[in-house]
Design an enzyme around this catalytic site. Sequence first.
Site, PDB file in Angstrom:
ATOM      1  N   TYR A 124       0.836  -1.207   0.000  1.00  0.00           N
ATOM      2  CA  TYR A 124       0.000   0.000   0.000  1.00  0.00           C
ATOM      3  C   TYR A 124       0.872   1.258   0.000  1.00  0.00           C
ATOM      4  CZ  TYR A 124      -4.683   1.829   0.300  1.00  0.00           C
ATOM      5  OH  TYR A 124      -5.881   2.425  -0.018  1.00  0.00           O
ATOM      6  N   ASP A 173     -11.726   1.443   9.827  1.00  0.00           N
ATOM      7  CA  ASP A 173     -12.724   1.609   8.781  1.00  0.00           C
ATOM      8  C   ASP A 173     -13.226   0.217   8.410  1.00  0.00           C
ATOM      9  OD1 ASP A 173     -10.807   0.520   7.044  1.00  0.00           O
ATOM     10  OD2 ASP A 173     -10.426   2.391   5.982  1.00  0.00           O
ATOM     11  N   CYS A 174     -14.113   0.117   7.433  1.00  0.00           N
ATOM     12  CA  CYS A 174     -14.762  -1.179   7.175  1.00  0.00           C
ATOM     13  C   CYS A 174     -13.765  -2.246   6.729  1.00  0.00           C
ATOM     14  CB  CYS A 174     -15.890  -1.019   6.161  1.00  0.00           C
ATOM     15  SG  CYS A 174     -15.390  -0.529   4.481  1.00  0.00           S
ATOM     16  N   SER A 175     -12.893  -1.900   5.784  1.00  0.00           N
ATOM     17  CA  SER A 175     -11.949  -2.900   5.279  1.00  0.00           C
ATOM     18  C   SER A 175     -10.780  -3.104   6.230  1.00  0.00           C
ATOM     19  CB  SER A 175     -11.438  -2.499   3.889  1.00  0.00           C
ATOM     20  OG  SER A 175     -10.880  -1.198   3.900  1.00  0.00           O
ATOM     21  N   ASP A 204      -7.891  -2.965   0.929  1.00  0.00           N
ATOM     22  CA  ASP A 204      -9.117  -2.258   0.561  1.00  0.00           C
ATOM     23  C   ASP A 204     -10.241  -3.221   0.187  1.00  0.00           C
ATOM     24  OD1 ASP A 204      -7.974   0.215   0.965  1.00  0.00           O
ATOM     25  OD2 ASP A 204      -7.513   0.554  -1.150  1.00  0.00           O
ATOM     26  N   ALA A 205     -11.475  -2.777   0.389  1.00  0.00           N
ATOM     27  CA  ALA A 205     -12.631  -3.627   0.126  1.00  0.00           C
ATOM     28  C   ALA A 205     -12.688  -4.099  -1.327  1.00  0.00           C
ATOM     29  CB  ALA A 205     -13.913  -2.874   0.486  1.00  0.00           C
ATOM     30  N   HIS A 226     -18.219  -0.915   0.377  1.00  0.00           N
ATOM     31  CA  HIS A 226     -18.296  -1.325   1.779  1.00  0.00           C
ATOM     32  C   HIS A 226     -18.087  -2.826   1.908  1.00  0.00           C
ATOM     33  CE1 HIS A 226     -19.306  -0.707   5.970  1.00  0.00           C
ATOM     34  NE2 HIS A 226     -20.237  -1.640   5.927  1.00  0.00           N
ATOM     35  N   HIS A 233     -19.922  -5.084  11.268  1.00  0.00           N
ATOM     36  CA  HIS A 233     -19.159  -4.204  10.386  1.00  0.00           C
ATOM     37  C   HIS A 233     -18.868  -2.885  11.070  1.00  0.00           C
ATOM     38  CE1 HIS A 233     -22.683  -1.612   8.687  1.00  0.00           C
ATOM     39  NE2 HIS A 233     -23.025  -2.098   9.857  1.00  0.00           N
TER      40      HIS A 233
END
Length: 318
Positions: free
Chosen positions: A100, A215-217, A234-235, A269, A281
């Site tokens: 990343y 965060d979500c991911s 990442d998602a 998401h 989540h």
Amino acid sequence: MFKHDFSLPDSFYVASVQVATVWTNSESAREIDEPGITNPTNIEKWLDYLSNEEKVALCNDNRVQTQLLYGEVVIVSEINGDWAKVTIPSQPSKKDALGYPGWVPLNQLKKVAKEDWLKPETAAISSKHAWLEDELGEKQIKLSYMTCLPVVQVGNERVEVITPIARGFLPVEDVEIFPTGEGGPKGDGLRIIEKAKEYVGLDYLWGGMSSFGYDCSGFAYNMHKANGYQISRDASDQAAFGKEIPFDKLLPGDLLFFAYEEGKGSIHHVGLYYGDGKMIHSPMTGRGIEIISLKDTTYEKELCIARRYWEGGGVTNG
């Protein structure tokens, strides 16, 4: 705790603060972000200081990319004044084959030699937070869940570890020791959910990768990391790999992905299937990690694909 088998040069940098935020560029941080770009940093003070609108702007203004935990490895490709352009090999991404990408304040990084840093065993923090102590037992830095540091020796009450600053100590009850080159034992989907439930109520943070805020991911990534699987950061990348699971074959621990245009657009998401038609989540700024039923929600309409990483090992990039 996945194995640390990525190729590294003879010297590299590691994060030298409890949580280092990785910014989009060297000009992304605002004056109000000062507590998050210093060394030492104070992640809790920074997050308490920001309003919801200022947190939302981390995303909407494309300021923040991801975060690093204390001791996490980065490869520095460029230095521009007080900032370093990095890639993070432990966080796979389609944005860069090396890991990343983003920018980190140079004062939040420490250069180390590979032979000094990599040890046969690694200690992963297994509690929500743990205090790094000095030799006398004085608390030094409050560290996040899944922070991983090289082990020097294991005592009856404390584990001696290498840190970016000096030798330090972690309470035995707050860590799990695993072979660096093999990783920790792989948990099943139920184990992933058991760990995830411990964070219900934790505030959402865009780019968040720590138990100070996910965060979500980032939440999905770290719950898999805790169970021995390395997945993408990442998602949208997480949705591209792993084993696709039909919606009528879902099991706890599977990843659920949601897309705009009632599931036909771009993925925005990810959540973890909890069982019984529910998911756990990290939803959005202003709300904490939650367990919800999908039925009769926007999420039900936007559900587009499900993936499983915990069966047969974690597939990351193909």
